[in-house]
Design a protein around this motif. Structure first.
Motif, PDB file in Angstrom:
ATOM      1  N   SER A  24       0.836  -1.188   0.000  1.00 56.97           N
ATOM      2  CA  SER A  24       0.000   0.000   0.000  1.00 56.97           C
ATOM      3  C   SER A  24       0.870   1.237   0.000  1.00 56.97           C
ATOM      4  N   PRO A  25       0.366   2.337  -0.557  1.00 57.11           N
ATOM      5  CA  PRO A  25       1.075   3.598  -0.401  1.00 57.11           C
ATOM      6  C   PRO A  25       0.867   4.100   1.024  1.00 57.11           C
ATOM      7  N   LEU A  26       1.753   4.933   1.501  1.00 64.90           N
ATOM      8  CA  LEU A  26       1.593   5.480   2.842  1.00 64.90           C
ATOM      9  C   LEU A  26       1.006   6.884   2.827  1.00 64.90           C
ATOM     10  N   GLY A  46      -3.384   9.055   3.572  1.00 65.73           N
ATOM     11  CA  GLY A  46      -4.343   8.503   4.511  1.00 65.73           C
ATOM     12  C   GLY A  46      -4.613   7.041   4.257  1.00 65.73           C
ATOM     13  N   PRO A  47      -5.484   6.434   5.047  1.00 65.62           N
ATOM     14  CA  PRO A  47      -5.712   4.987   4.936  1.00 65.62           C
ATOM     15  C   PRO A  47      -6.354   4.635   3.616  1.00 65.62           C
ATOM     16  N   GLY A  48      -5.755   3.708   2.993  1.00 65.53           N
ATOM     17  CA  GLY A  48      -6.281   3.274   1.710  1.00 65.53           C
ATOM     18  C   GLY A  48      -6.270   1.779   1.625  1.00 65.53           C
ATOM     19  N   GLU A  49      -6.700   1.282   0.491  1.00 64.93           N
ATOM     20  CA  GLU A  49      -6.805  -0.148   0.376  1.00 64.93           C
ATOM     21  C   GLU A  49      -5.448  -0.799   0.206  1.00 64.93           C
ATOM     22  N   PHE A  80     -13.406  -1.350   5.755  1.00 62.18           N
ATOM     23  CA  PHE A  80     -13.157  -1.856   4.414  1.00 62.18           C
ATOM     24  C   PHE A  80     -13.902  -3.178   4.207  1.00 62.18           C
ATOM     25  N   TYR A 119     -13.412  -6.539   1.491  1.00 62.26           N
ATOM     26  CA  TYR A 119     -12.640  -7.200   0.452  1.00 62.26           C
ATOM     27  C   TYR A 119     -13.353  -8.485   0.041  1.00 62.26           C
ATOM     28  N   PHE A 122     -10.085  -5.400  -3.263  1.00 62.11           N
ATOM     29  CA  PHE A 122     -10.777  -4.321  -2.562  1.00 62.11           C
ATOM     30  C   PHE A 122     -12.150  -4.079  -3.187  1.00 62.11           C
ATOM     31  N   LYS A 134     -14.657   1.217   0.823  1.00 64.08           N
ATOM     32  CA  LYS A 134     -14.170   1.672   2.132  1.00 64.08           C
ATOM     33  C   LYS A 134     -15.009   2.836   2.629  1.00 64.08           C
ATOM     34  N   GLY A 178      -2.350   4.058  10.145  1.00 62.94           N
ATOM     35  CA  GLY A 178      -1.911   3.749   8.797  1.00 62.94           C
ATOM     36  C   GLY A 178      -2.799   2.720   8.152  1.00 62.94           C
ATOM     37  N   ASN A 179      -2.193   1.753   7.515  1.00 65.54           N
ATOM     38  CA  ASN A 179      -2.946   0.696   6.854  1.00 65.54           C
ATOM     39  C   ASN A 179      -2.853  -0.603   7.627  1.00 65.54           C
TER      40      ASN A 179
END
Lengths: 114, 114
Positions: free
Chosen positions: A94-96, A99-102, B34, B36, B46, B49, B99-100
């Protein structure tokens, strides 16, 4: 195409042997994760890494080891110390930023200990 | 600590009927939620969300989910089920500043019969 590649898809191991599962991503994501999936238990986090040369233990790290020498790669070694290694292993990234993403998942590696 | 409960191991629905897959969560502060989906021997994909804003979130393949803060729920819904929707569905939660680092539920198998 961008994505996450896990190999091998299926792996058989004798008791007492170490095995390394490969995970490569070309999404330019900073963070990478390893999950273990067992029937009825959902996904449990083994290790995660948010930057090269740094990683942290997840909920079930005992018997596993990882490295993050390159941004694109996050291999997982299942050691002989892992008492019940037969499972489906999933790598994600995931990218950082933003914000929170999938999470983006690979296709998984199924490890069977004979 | 954060946790997710998916109370139904399996949901059966006839094609064309509406479907609901239930999810409740526990987390400190505001949740990020989320859904999935996983097809056999594949990684997770995904669906949708909830971060903030409208409590009804629309996602991929015609799925939607409704965030209910008072009931700490985030049920997945679809107005008309397809046989191809048959799969394993996972709900996940994280919180602000985590974070994630997602915590997953145990999964619910959706079976859509023709």
């Amino acid at each position: 195409d961008g994505g996450i590649t896990q190999s091998p898809k299926y792996l058989f191991r004798k008791e007492g042997q170490n095995v390394t599962l490969s995970c490569e991503q070309n999404l330019n994501h900073d963070a990478m994760y390893w999950y273990r999936q067992d029937p009825g238990q959902g996904l449990r986090l083994i290790y995660y890494s948010q930057i090269v040369n740094d990683f942290q233990k997840g909920d079930i790290a005992e018997g596993y080891s990882v490295s993050r020498e390159k941004k694109e790669s996050f291999p997982l070694t299942v050691t002989s110390a892992q008492k019940n290694p037969t499972a489906f292993y999933l790598c994600a990234s995931s990218p950082l930023a933003g914000g929170p993403g999938e999470l983006f998942f690979g296709e998984g590696s199924r490890l069977t200990v004979l | 600590a954060q946790s997710v409960a998916q109370p139904e191991d399996q949901v059966n629905v006839a094609e064309g009927n509406p479907l609901t897959v239930k999810c409740t969560y526990s987390v400190s502060g505001n949740p990020y939620l989320f859904w999935y989906v996983q097809y056999p021997n594949r990684g997770l994909q995904f669906l949708l969300k909830y971060i903030t804003g409208d409590n009804l979130v629309k996602g991929s393949y015609g799925f939607e989910a409704e965030f209910n803060k008072s009931q700490t729920s985030f049920h997945l819904k679809k107005p008309s089920a397809l046989v191809s929707d048959s799969a394993l569905y996972f709900c996940a939660v994280t919180r602000r500043n985590a974070g994630n680092m997602l915590t997953f539920g145990g999964g619910t198998r959706l079976m859509v019969k023709p």
